[in-house]
Design a protein around this motif. Sequence first.
Motif, mmCIF file in Angstrom:
data_model
loop_
_atom_site.group_PDB
_atom_site.id
_atom_site.type_symbol
_atom_site.label_atom_id
_atom_site.label_comp_id
_atom_site.label_asym_id
_atom_site.label_seq_id
_atom_site.Cartn_x
_atom_site.Cartn_y
_atom_site.Cartn_z
ATOM 1 N N PRO A 29 0.797 -1.232 0.000
ATOM 2 C CA PRO A 29 0.000 0.000 0.000
ATOM 3 C C PRO A 29 0.828 1.279 0.000
ATOM 4 C CG PRO A 29 0.054 -0.930 2.197
ATOM 5 C CD PRO A 29 0.767 -1.908 1.312
ATOM 6 N N VAL A 30 2.155 1.151 -0.026
ATOM 7 C CA VAL A 30 3.028 2.325 -0.030
ATOM 8 C C VAL A 30 4.057 2.181 -1.144
ATOM 9 C CG1 VAL A 30 2.766 2.776 2.439
ATOM 10 C CG2 VAL A 30 4.608 1.270 1.642
ATOM 11 N N ALA A 31 4.576 3.314 -1.607
ATOM 12 C CA ALA A 31 5.656 3.294 -2.587
ATOM 13 C C ALA A 31 6.947 2.850 -1.909
ATOM 14 C CB ALA A 31 5.828 4.676 -3.203
ATOM 15 N N VAL A 32 7.792 2.142 -2.667
ATOM 16 C CA VAL A 32 9.024 1.589 -2.108
ATOM 17 C C VAL A 32 10.175 1.870 -3.070
ATOM 18 C CG1 VAL A 32 10.210 -0.502 -1.369
ATOM 19 C CG2 VAL A 32 7.757 -0.263 -0.962
ATOM 20 N N ARG A 33 11.240 2.463 -2.555
ATOM 21 C CA ARG A 33 12.432 2.656 -3.385
ATOM 22 C C ARG A 33 13.135 1.318 -3.538
ATOM 23 N NH1 ARG A 33 14.920 5.978 -6.196
ATOM 24 N NH2 ARG A 33 13.286 7.487 -5.699
ATOM 25 N N THR A 34 13.404 0.956 -4.792
ATOM 26 C CA THR A 34 13.937 -0.364 -5.110
ATOM 27 C C THR A 34 15.266 -0.228 -5.838
ATOM 28 O OG1 THR A 34 11.695 -1.247 -5.306
ATOM 29 C CG2 THR A 34 13.462 -2.516 -6.332
ATOM 30 N N SER A 35 16.270 -0.939 -5.367
ATOM 31 C CA SER A 35 17.593 -0.887 -5.985
ATOM 32 C C SER A 35 17.599 -1.649 -7.304
ATOM 33 C CB SER A 35 18.644 -1.474 -5.042
ATOM 34 O OG SER A 35 18.771 -0.690 -3.870
ATOM 35 N N LEU A 36 18.188 -1.030 -8.320
ATOM 36 C CA LEU A 36 18.415 -1.689 -9.603
ATOM 37 C C LEU A 36 19.848 -2.210 -9.684
ATOM 38 C CD1 LEU A 36 16.639 0.922 -11.906
ATOM 39 C CD2 LEU A 36 15.663 -1.132 -10.858
ATOM 40 N N THR A 37 20.779 -1.429 -9.161
ATOM 41 C CA THR A 37 22.175 -1.821 -8.969
ATOM 42 C C THR A 37 22.597 -1.226 -7.631
ATOM 43 O OG1 THR A 37 23.125 0.165 -9.988
ATOM 44 C CG2 THR A 37 22.585 -1.684 -11.471
ATOM 45 N N GLU A 38 23.868 -1.315 -7.303
ATOM 46 C CA GLU A 38 24.330 -0.693 -6.062
ATOM 47 C C GLU A 38 24.162 0.818 -6.101
ATOM 48 O OE1 GLU A 38 28.260 -1.793 -5.000
ATOM 49 O OE2 GLU A 38 27.797 -3.923 -4.739
ATOM 50 N N GLU A 39 24.189 1.407 -7.315
ATOM 51 C CA GLU A 39 24.106 2.862 -7.432
ATOM 52 C C GLU A 39 22.723 3.355 -7.862
ATOM 53 O OE1 GLU A 39 28.110 1.259 -8.038
ATOM 54 O OE2 GLU A 39 26.322 1.055 -9.288
ATOM 55 N N TRP A 40 22.074 2.640 -8.768
ATOM 56 C CA TRP A 40 20.809 3.088 -9.345
ATOM 57 C C TRP A 40 19.622 2.531 -8.562
ATOM 58 C CZ3 TRP A 40 20.412 6.790 -12.903
ATOM 59 C CH2 TRP A 40 21.452 7.016 -13.807
ATOM 60 N N GLY A 48 11.278 6.232 -20.910
ATOM 61 C CA GLY A 48 12.048 7.266 -20.239
ATOM 62 C C GLY A 48 13.510 6.868 -20.113
ATOM 63 N N PHE A 49 14.384 7.861 -20.149
ATOM 64 C CA PHE A 49 15.825 7.635 -20.086
ATOM 65 C C PHE A 49 16.426 8.595 -19.058
ATOM 66 C CE2 PHE A 49 14.134 6.745 -24.220
ATOM 67 C CZ PHE A 49 14.753 5.580 -24.646
ATOM 68 N N VAL A 50 17.241 8.058 -18.174
ATOM 69 C CA VAL A 50 17.983 8.876 -17.213
ATOM 70 C C VAL A 50 19.456 8.567 -17.447
ATOM 71 C CG1 VAL A 50 18.315 9.501 -14.802
ATOM 72 C CG2 VAL A 50 16.070 8.698 -15.582
ATOM 73 N N VAL A 51 20.228 9.597 -17.813
ATOM 74 C CA VAL A 51 21.576 9.366 -18.324
ATOM 75 C C VAL A 51 22.595 10.175 -17.526
ATOM 76 C CG1 VAL A 51 22.969 9.226 -20.423
ATOM 77 C CG2 VAL A 51 20.468 9.263 -20.598
ATOM 78 N N ARG A 52 23.679 9.531 -17.203
ATOM 79 C CA ARG A 52 24.831 10.180 -16.591
ATOM 80 C C ARG A 52 26.084 9.632 -17.273
ATOM 81 N NH1 ARG A 52 28.005 7.959 -13.077
ATOM 82 N NH2 ARG A 52 28.227 9.896 -11.900
ATOM 83 N N PRO A 53 27.237 10.227 -17.061
ATOM 84 C CA PRO A 53 28.444 9.697 -17.699
ATOM 85 C C PRO A 53 28.691 8.236 -17.324
ATOM 86 C CG PRO A 53 28.871 11.888 -16.830
ATOM 87 C CD PRO A 53 27.512 11.491 -16.326
ATOM 88 N N GLY A 54 28.707 7.379 -18.314
ATOM 89 C CA GLY A 54 29.047 5.981 -18.098
ATOM 90 C C GLY A 54 27.898 5.019 -17.929
ATOM 91 N N ARG A 112 11.040 10.540 -12.951
ATOM 92 C CA ARG A 112 11.704 11.474 -12.034
ATOM 93 C C ARG A 112 12.236 10.769 -10.790
ATOM 94 N NH1 ARG A 112 10.868 16.906 -12.975
ATOM 95 N NH2 ARG A 112 9.370 17.438 -14.626
ATOM 96 N N SER A 113 11.660 9.612 -10.451
ATOM 97 C CA SER A 113 12.073 8.917 -9.227
ATOM 98 C C SER A 113 13.399 8.181 -9.376
ATOM 99 C CB SER A 113 10.992 7.918 -8.802
ATOM 100 O OG SER A 113 11.044 6.719 -9.572
ATOM 101 N N VAL A 114 13.859 7.985 -10.609
ATOM 102 C CA VAL A 114 15.125 7.276 -10.809
ATOM 103 C C VAL A 114 16.253 8.074 -10.158
ATOM 104 C CG1 VAL A 114 16.791 6.439 -12.506
ATOM 105 C CG2 VAL A 114 14.333 6.188 -12.934
ATOM 106 N N ASN A 115 17.092 7.369 -9.395
ATOM 107 C CA ASN A 115 18.129 8.055 -8.623
ATOM 108 C C ASN A 115 19.452 7.303 -8.745
ATOM 109 O OD1 ASN A 115 19.112 10.059 -6.857
ATOM 110 N ND2 ASN A 115 18.868 8.700 -5.104
ATOM 111 N N TYR A 116 20.536 8.051 -8.631
ATOM 112 C CA TYR A 116 21.880 7.471 -8.666
ATOM 113 C C TYR A 116 22.646 7.974 -7.455
ATOM 114 C CZ TYR A 116 26.570 6.198 -10.332
ATOM 115 O OH TYR A 116 27.827 5.653 -10.449
ATOM 116 N N VAL A 117 23.233 7.050 -6.701
ATOM 117 C CA VAL A 117 24.059 7.407 -5.551
ATOM 118 C C VAL A 117 25.385 6.678 -5.695
ATOM 119 C CG1 VAL A 117 24.307 7.361 -3.054
ATOM 120 C CG2 VAL A 117 22.051 7.742 -4.071
ATOM 121 N N SER A 118 26.464 7.417 -5.783
ATOM 122 C CA SER A 118 27.777 6.791 -5.971
ATOM 123 C C SER A 118 28.353 6.326 -4.636
ATOM 124 C CB SER A 118 28.732 7.778 -6.631
ATOM 125 O OG SER A 118 28.853 8.951 -5.858
#
Length: 294
Positions: free
Chosen positions: A160-171, A259-265, A288-294
């Motif tokens: 019943p709630v939105a959940v942030r889900t990892s695609l990789t360690e960063e995305w 949709g495409f979210v692009v960063r170097p590499g 817009r919810s796609v996120n990258y954390v290095s």
Amino acid sequence: MTSPVRCACCGAELADPQRIDVRFGLPDAALSLPEDEVLHVNGGLLAVKDRGSFARCLLPVSLSGDFELVLGTWMKISDADLERTAAVWEEPEYAELVLGGTLANDIRPWGMLGAELTAEVRDTEDIPYAASSTDGLLDRVLHGVWDRDDVLSCFGHELPVAVRTSLTEEWSVERSAGLMGQVVDGRSEFAAEDRAVYTEVLIDNGTRTPEEFLESMLDGAPEVPPEHRTTFRADDGMLRHAFWHAVEVDDEERQQFYGFVVRPGSAVVVGCMYGDPALHGWAMHVLRSVNYVS
């Protein structure tokens, strides 16, 4: 008057919007067995041929953000306790019931199958609650506070709630409330009856700019009018692009959003499929919810 909070999965009014219930249908030992080898004593008790006796119990887990996950799981009990529990299940003595046994489901992200636990009745309208354990990990699960997204993203159930889900360690990306989740060929997919999301992480050779990488990904994409595409950079500085159009699927019009979210590499591609054009705003939110954390 305040409107009731309703479940994003089924629309039912939520008595406690901070409580999330997830149910395991059977103990792991019974999952692969034919029905005639599983005796349902009542709604909360099972006897499984050659594998023992089991009782349902509730395992509460405190999550960050003041949420509570309540797992409807199973515990393995002795045959004598099965007989004793069945005898008092609908009787006043049920209020005093205490059961000892071991956890009968493997529960991600912890595991814990076979961990010792004690369950007790807190409310005669409920099945027993897991109350304590001599197992160190299960004891921490029962009495600690766990990251909401880390835990809930392990469950493919509709939530019943939105959940942030990892695609990789960063995305990572937000899985919307009401969507089931699964991983297919290493790619996260989310779906409900009226919409679906498909994701893919792409790796570049590292020498192209995000604009050049995006251009290569759009090679061969369908032509759409200007009002059906957008390119922008959000506050995180990453390049985002989307286009959308209607297609015919099984004699019904469906909306396709890419949709495409692009960063170097590297980049994330999200594909959203839905029937109602009014869900376009939801698809943009996913992008817009796609996120990258290095």
